[in-house]
Design an enzyme around this catalytic site. Structure first.
Site, PDB file in Angstrom:
ATOM      1  CB  SER A 559      -0.953  -0.028   1.187  1.00 15.64           C
ATOM      2  OG  SER A 559      -1.955   0.943   1.076  1.00 15.64           O
ATOM      3  CG  ASP A 647      -6.562  -3.066  -3.397  1.00 20.14           C
ATOM      4  OD1 ASP A 647      -7.354  -2.435  -2.672  1.00 20.14           O
ATOM      5  OD2 ASP A 647      -5.333  -2.926  -3.359  1.00 20.14           O
ATOM      6  CG  HIS A 679      -5.494  -2.536   0.222  1.00 23.99           C
ATOM      7  ND1 HIS A 679      -4.774  -2.030  -0.835  1.00 23.99           N
ATOM      8  CD2 HIS A 679      -5.029  -1.903   1.330  1.00 23.99           C
ATOM      9  CE1 HIS A 679      -3.919  -1.120  -0.399  1.00 23.99           C
ATOM     10  NE2 HIS A 679      -4.052  -1.028   0.916  1.00 23.99           N
TER      11      HIS A 679
END
Length: 702
Positions: A559, A647, A679
């Site tokens: 991320s 995601d 995610h």
């Protein structure tokens, strides 16, 4: 090392069980206090590709000494009991009844009540058709026992009715394809929650009426007298934003009576968010957390107390802007479901504190704050409170070389020390060495608006070097960016160190645990300040530890950690020899319209957000300038990308965008695609695949 050997090491590391919840009951037997600790555990089962859940119980013999209680004897635990199909459970505080929502083979959800004689009650909630699926997440859900233990309160999805005449049937005709908003990444099945009450004597299930139509209720618990409930209501107007990992969503604390009368207790300020309401044992006070809306999606929050008699609210612990050395850095995480002392005068919580996670108690009368970990942070870098009942605390402790450990101790009188007892020892500790690094940016990298901030990192390495060689260093960057790498057990870190790498987990400015000023300092400076901080941490580690090999550096992260990993190999192309990024943010401008947290896309680059925001060329230009894609032409480092196709936070097209940019320049790149993951890339088989491929990638290029 061969793939099979790497997989075997990962199976050992990832198979360490972790306590995730605890419940306590106490009774007098023959004049002696007997306390039962029931703990719920999670354990990865790599062969089966599943995550196991099981219960384990301990019996404690408690001794009363003057004004305090101590644990006299810890009896051996019974065998672990696997939890089959359980979605959510709750232990009643008085009679020790156990409520369970279980999913059957036919996908029906069943509510069960268990006591010492076995199964006492069973209700097929799906067949009753009063609501949709029961929520089993910590954000919305949970089972709450009424004080008389004759009612249960829970949260479920509202039935999507086709018409008033056929409320149980799915929509049809013109309504069949109407778009239904949900609460984003991880909550795609959650749209319209409702509060539900079960009368255990009659088996009647009802949906509470009176919740304001503009809010989605959750985190509900009974008020004293069991004729009303407290709940948090998140505003879903004009539309929903992603809620997972985001404590900055507009919300309020409500009191809803069984008669349908609803009252807002936290005021009508639309710029605040609330969470974690917790009622005191004597029923006179309620504490909850309050933060600000928009801006950082996770930040330092204040602890408020609401007096049920005077109906007045006061701040128990305010936001900490800049903590002094050795002080609490504020609250950054939710409160456990039970956090009160037996006399209803103190609140216990755990929270990030610089590079660690620590345990604290605050007195509501004097507002004095104290540490409870007895300065044992050299043994355990992380203390997490699971529960406290009648002053007995159950905590999960760990460190980078010690897997999760279950400990108990009674809350002492003010100024006293806790006598801790270990219930569950991990199978063993690992032969790693870890240390905490404090890093001060040089003058040229100081943030003039928030001057004088420092940050930190946790360095973990093998205790013995192979043949005296220097150790390759893997720089591990957390996501968020407003989260933390505490000095706790981390599967990825432990696995890599077991393979012979050193790992540097960096808590750059903007990480939780360093005060609100640190968090705010990163707003508008992503892609610059955080990149420099990571690079500064690497230079500091190499300078302080001669065993690390400056010629064999790699960077990994997910991320925002993937965002920084890609920045580093683009801005420092000659430094890193390998990169592995999970669901990285690559181009903030193209991400704007596809993320479930569109507000953060503006806030991160220093722009104000409003629901009616329309993108401008200037805003998109700023987002592009902060993105690692603009450095793609300079990337020489081999890059491994791991992408979850489902995601909703960071579109999978972000990783594909970088993949194509690197492929077109014949730069070494490999992409792993996980069609069923989101995610967090949290499936057990996905995590194993990611670790194996990351280890092989590092081995190949370092």
């Amino acid at each position: 090392m061969e793939p099979n050997a790497i997989t075997a090491i990962y199976a050992e590391i990832s198979g360490q069980p972790t306590p995730v919840a605890a419940g306590l009951t106490e009774q007098l037997v023959g004049g002696e206090g007997v306390c039962t600790v029931t703990s719920e555990w999670s354990q990865n089962h790599l062969v089966g590709g599943s995550r196991l859940r099981y219960l384990q119980q301990w019996t404690l013999l408690v001794q009363h000494k003057e004004d305090r209680k101590t644990v006299r004897t810890v009896l051996p635990p019974g065998p672990c009991a696997p939890l089959q199909g359980e979605l959510v459970c709750s232990l009643s505080p008085v009679r020790g009844l156990r409520a369970v929502v279980r999913e059957t083979a036919g996908s029906h959800q069943v509510l069960e009540i268990w006591d010492s004689q076995g199964l006492r009650k069973s209700l097929d909630l799906t067949a009753l058709n009063k609501h949709g699926r029961v929520y089993d997440d910590a954000q919305f859900g949970g089972l709450s026992w009424s004080g008389c233990e004759t009612r249960l309160l829970y949260v479920a999805e509202r039935i999507r009715s086709g018409s008033p005449e056929s409320p149980g049937k799915p929509p049809s005709g013109k309504d069949r394809s109407v778009y239904r908003e949900d609460w984003g990444e991880g909550f795609s099945s959650k749209s319209l929650p409702v509060l539900c009450v079960v009368e255990l004597e009659t088996g009647n299930v009802s949906v509470m009426q009176g919740v304001p139509p503009h809010v989605s209720p959750g985190q509900a618990l009974w008020a004293p007298g069991s004729q009303a409930v407290f709940f948090v209501g998140w505003s879903h107007e004009p539309f929903r934003l992603g809620l997972k990992f985001c404590s900055n969503r507009r919300s309020a604390l409500f009191l809803l009576g069984l008669d349908g009368h609803c009252e807002c207790l936290s005021g009508e300020d639309v710029s605040v968010s609330v969470s974690s309401p917790r009622l005191s044992p004597d029923g006179t006070g309620l504490v909850y957390l309050q933060g600000r809306v928009f801006g950082p999606h996770n930040q330092c929050v204040s602890l408020h107390q609401y007096d049920l008699q005077s109906k007045k609210t006061s701040i128990l612990l305010d936001v900490v802007n800049r903590p002094n050395a050795g002080e609490c850095a504020g609250i950054y995480e939710t409160l456990p479901s039970s956090c009160w002392s037996a006399d209803s005068q103190r609140v216990v919580f755990s929270s990030a504190c610089r590079n660690r996670k620590d345990l604290f108690v605050i007195d509501r009368r004097t507002k004095t704050l104290a540490f409870l970990s007895n300065n044992q942070s050299e043994v355990y870098g992380s203390w997490k409170l699971l529960a406290i009942q009648k002053d007995l605390m159950v905590v999960c402790c760990s460190s980078p070389h010690t897997p999760p450990t279950l400990r108990v101790g009674f809350l002492p009188p003010a100024g006293g020390a806790v006598e801790w007892h270990t219930l569950h020892h991990p199978a063993g500790t690992f032969d790693f060495h870890w240390t905490v690094l404090d890093v001060t940016p040089p003058t040229e990298e100081d943030n003039t608006q928030y001057s004088g901030l420092d940050f930190g990192a946790v360095l973990v390495k093998p205790r013995d070097r192979f043949h005296g060689d220097k150790i390759p260093l893997v720089v591990f960057i957390h996501g968020g960016p407003h989260s933390q790498f505490p000095a706790e057990w981390n599967t990825t870190t432990a696995g890599l160190v077991k393979l012979g790498f050193a790992v540097l987990m960096v808590n750059y400015r903007g990480s939780t645990g360093f005060g609100q000023d640190s968090i705010l300092s990163l707003i508008g400076r992503i892609g610059d300040q955080d990149v420099k901080d990571v690079q500064r941490a690497v230079a500091t580690a190499l300078q302080r530890d001669a065993a690390l090999d400056a010629q064999r550096l790699a960077v990994i992260g997910g991320s925002h950690g993937g965002f920084l990993s890609c920045h580093l190999v683009g801005q420092y192309p000659d430094v890193y020899r390998a990169c592995a990024a999970r669901n990285p943010v690559v181009n903030a401008a193209t991400l704007l319209g596809t993320s479930d947290i569109v507000d953060w896309r503006y806030s991160s680059v220093g722009l104000l957000y409003s629901y009616d925001q329309i993108p401008t060329a200037e805003a998109l230009a700023v987002m592009l300038e902060r993105s690692p894609i603009i450095h793609a032409a300079q990337i020489q480092t081999p890059v491994l990308l791991m992408i979850g196709a489902k995601d909703r936070r960071v579109s999978p097209h972000q990783g594909l965008e970088l993949y194509r940019a690197l492929k077109s320049r014949d730069s070494p790149v490999r992409l792993l695609w996980f069609p069923e993951d989101g995610h967090s890339l949290g499936r057990v088989d996905t995590q194993a695949d990611c670790f194996l491929n990351t280890a092989l990638w590092l081995q190949q290029h370092l």
